[in-house]
Design an enzyme around this catalytic site. Structure first.
Site, PDB file in Angstrom:
ATOM      1  N   ASP A 167       9.009   4.858  -4.690  1.00 38.11           N
ATOM      2  CA  ASP A 167      10.235   4.145  -5.071  1.00 38.11           C
ATOM      3  C   ASP A 167      11.335   5.084  -5.557  1.00 38.11           C
ATOM      4  O   ASP A 167      12.163   4.711  -6.413  1.00 38.11           O
ATOM      5  CB  ASP A 167       9.931   3.093  -6.162  1.00 38.11           C
ATOM      6  CG  ASP A 167       8.948   2.044  -5.702  1.00 38.11           C
ATOM      7  OD1 ASP A 167       8.921   1.750  -4.498  1.00 38.11           O
ATOM      8  OD2 ASP A 167       8.182   1.528  -6.550  1.00 38.11           O
ATOM      9  N   HIS A 217      12.610  -3.176  -2.877  1.00 31.47           N
ATOM     10  CA  HIS A 217      11.889  -3.095  -4.147  1.00 31.47           C
ATOM     11  C   HIS A 217      12.553  -4.019  -5.162  1.00 31.47           C
ATOM     12  O   HIS A 217      13.778  -4.012  -5.303  1.00 31.47           O
ATOM     13  CB  HIS A 217      11.933  -1.651  -4.666  1.00 31.47           C
ATOM     14  CG  HIS A 217      11.214  -1.489  -5.963  1.00 31.47           C
ATOM     15  ND1 HIS A 217       9.835  -1.440  -6.041  1.00 31.47           N
ATOM     16  CD2 HIS A 217      11.674  -1.413  -7.245  1.00 31.47           C
ATOM     17  CE1 HIS A 217       9.484  -1.326  -7.314  1.00 31.47           C
ATOM     18  NE2 HIS A 217      10.569  -1.304  -8.050  1.00 31.47           N
ATOM     19  N   LEU A 232       2.299   4.581   1.083  1.00 25.49           N
ATOM     20  CA  LEU A 232       2.282   5.309   2.355  1.00 25.49           C
ATOM     21  C   LEU A 232       2.085   6.792   2.090  1.00 25.49           C
ATOM     22  O   LEU A 232       2.755   7.373   1.225  1.00 25.49           O
ATOM     23  CB  LEU A 232       3.594   5.090   3.096  1.00 25.49           C
ATOM     24  CG  LEU A 232       3.819   3.668   3.617  1.00 25.49           C
ATOM     25  CD1 LEU A 232       5.277   3.468   4.012  1.00 25.49           C
ATOM     26  CD2 LEU A 232       2.903   3.372   4.801  1.00 25.49           C
ATOM     27  N   ASN A 253      12.560   0.537   2.290  1.00 27.88           N
ATOM     28  CA  ASN A 253      11.710  -0.326   1.460  1.00 27.88           C
ATOM     29  C   ASN A 253      12.599  -1.245   0.637  1.00 27.88           C
ATOM     30  O   ASN A 253      13.678  -0.847   0.192  1.00 27.88           O
ATOM     31  CB  ASN A 253      10.869   0.531   0.502  1.00 27.88           C
ATOM     32  CG  ASN A 253       9.947  -0.311  -0.362  1.00 27.88           C
ATOM     33  OD1 ASN A 253       9.291  -1.229   0.127  1.00 27.88           O
ATOM     34  ND2 ASN A 253       9.887  -0.019  -1.653  1.00 27.88           N
ATOM     35  N   ARG A 303       0.837  -1.177   0.000  1.00 25.40           N
ATOM     36  CA  ARG A 303       0.000   0.000   0.000  1.00 25.40           C
ATOM     37  C   ARG A 303       0.885   1.244   0.000  1.00 25.40           C
ATOM     38  O   ARG A 303       1.883   1.294   0.718  1.00 25.40           O
ATOM     39  CB  ARG A 303      -0.855  -0.033   1.261  1.00 25.40           C
ATOM     40  CG  ARG A 303      -1.987   0.912   1.273  1.00 25.40           C
ATOM     41  CD  ARG A 303      -2.807   0.713   2.542  1.00 25.40           C
ATOM     42  NE  ARG A 303      -3.871   1.675   2.562  1.00 25.40           N
ATOM     43  CZ  ARG A 303      -5.007   1.521   1.896  1.00 25.40           C
ATOM     44  NH1 ARG A 303      -5.232   0.420   1.204  1.00 25.40           N
ATOM     45  NH2 ARG A 303      -5.919   2.451   1.926  1.00 25.40           N
ATOM     46  N   SER A 324      16.509  -3.620  -4.882  1.00 26.98           N
ATOM     47  CA  SER A 324      17.121  -2.448  -4.238  1.00 26.98           C
ATOM     48  C   SER A 324      16.523  -2.285  -2.854  1.00 26.98           C
ATOM     49  O   SER A 324      15.333  -2.541  -2.647  1.00 26.98           O
ATOM     50  CB  SER A 324      16.803  -1.164  -5.035  1.00 26.98           C
ATOM     51  OG  SER A 324      17.194  -1.280  -6.391  1.00 26.98           O
TER      52      SER A 324
HETATM   53  C1  GRF Z   1       9.129  -8.816  -2.767  1.00 24.35           C
HETATM   54  O1  GRF Z   1       9.463  -9.164  -4.070  1.00 24.35           O
HETATM   55  C2  GRF Z   1       9.374  -7.339  -2.557  1.00 24.35           C
HETATM   56  O2  GRF Z   1      10.459  -6.850  -3.271  1.00 24.35           O
HETATM   57  C3  GRF Z   1       8.120  -6.740  -3.070  1.00 24.35           C
HETATM   58  O3  GRF Z   1       7.108  -7.619  -2.702  1.00 24.35           O
HETATM   59  C4  GRF Z   1       7.655  -8.922  -2.528  1.00 24.35           C
HETATM   60  C5  GRF Z   1       7.338  -9.330  -1.130  1.00 24.35           C
HETATM   61  O4  GRF Z   1       7.664 -10.638  -0.834  1.00 24.35           O
HETATM   62  N1  GRF Z   1       7.990  -5.390  -2.579  1.00 24.35           N
HETATM   63  P1  GRF Z   1       7.518 -11.190   0.651  1.00 24.35           P
HETATM   64  O5  GRF Z   1       6.116 -10.817   1.147  1.00 24.35           O
HETATM   65  O6  GRF Z   1       8.575 -10.569   1.509  1.00 24.35           O
HETATM   66  O7  GRF Z   1       7.669 -12.661   0.534  1.00 24.35           O
END
Ligand code: GRF
Length: 216
Positions: free
Chosen positions: A146, A110, A94, A108, A92, A137
């Site tokens: 991001d 990503h 923020l 975060n 979500r 990243s």
């Molecule tokens: C990961 O690929 C992360 O980079 C992205 O969402 C996915 C989350 O995976 N933001 P998990 O819930 O930690 O298994």
């Protein structure tokens, strides 16, 4: 001896990144404590990875407006008194008020080599563009999606036979190691954000560290 640093984790789904942090703490690689797991999705499987006392969840869709959910979330996170707040698969967006409240200690993870492929469907977009490498990243969160300063990245090759699912699985393997690598340095006080830049060991970082982790 100093107390372990306190980490709050925001999740929406599976929680494999949360698990990577829990595993690293359990086997002594990460000197930290998870002080709360916070979710906008009451049925997120990630929540089951910690005890009930550490879970906070509300159905974000049941709130009349986004800001009200964000305020409740921010108050709950603040009540856990974290040193660091990690968005680990938190899907979500923020709001600005949340980001400003935790700015400088809000991270975060990503799944792309930022600044390439902000947003969703990063694996499919990297494949469609004919990229030869992809990755993940970890960055500081700012109000723009991001777009905050990148601390470090993990790179994986793209193979011609890859599907988005195969590529996502390859990225995920290194993502876990990357998140632990960054978290180790954060809890040791070695990473900070200053004027929109990452500072590592007192030196500004203009090009994020690119880490190679062995694929299993
Ligand atoms: C990961 O690929 C992360 O980079 C992205 O969402 C996915 C989350 O995976 N933001 P998990 O819930 O930690 O298994």
């Amino acid at each position: 001896m100093a107390l372990p640093r306190r980490i709050a984790v925001l999740v929406s789904g599976r929680g494999s990144n949360l698990q990577a942090l829990l595993d690293a703490i359990a086997d002594g690689r990460l000197d930290a404590r998870i002080v709360g797991v916070f979710s906008d999705k009451p049925d997120a499987p990630a929540l089951a990875r910690v005890g009930a006392g550490l879970r906070w969840t509300r159905d974000a869709n049941a709130y009349p407006e986004r800001a009200a959910f964000d305020t409740d979330l921010a108050d709950a996170v603040a009540a856990a008194a974290p040193d660091w707040v990690v968005c680990a698969g938190y899907l979500r967006i923020l709001g600005d008020a949340f980001v400003e409240r935790f700015r400088g200690r809000l991270l975060n993870v990503h799944p792309s080599l930022l600044p390439a492929y902000r947003g969703l469907r990063t694996h499919a977009r990297a494949l469609a563009a004919g990229e030869t490498e992809h990755g993940a990243s970890v960055h500081f969160v700012i109000p723009e999606l991001d777009a905050g300063a990148v601390i470090a990245q993990a790179v994986v090759p793209i193979h011609t036979s890859d599907t988005p699912q195969i590529l996502a699985a390859r990225v995920l393997q290194v993502e876990h190691s990357l998140l632990v690598w960054v978290s180790q340095r954060c809890v040791a006080g070695r990473i900070a954000e200053r004027d929109g830049h990452v500072v590592l060991d007192g030196q500004p970082v203009f090009t994020p560290a690119r880490l190679e982790f062995p694929l299993r």
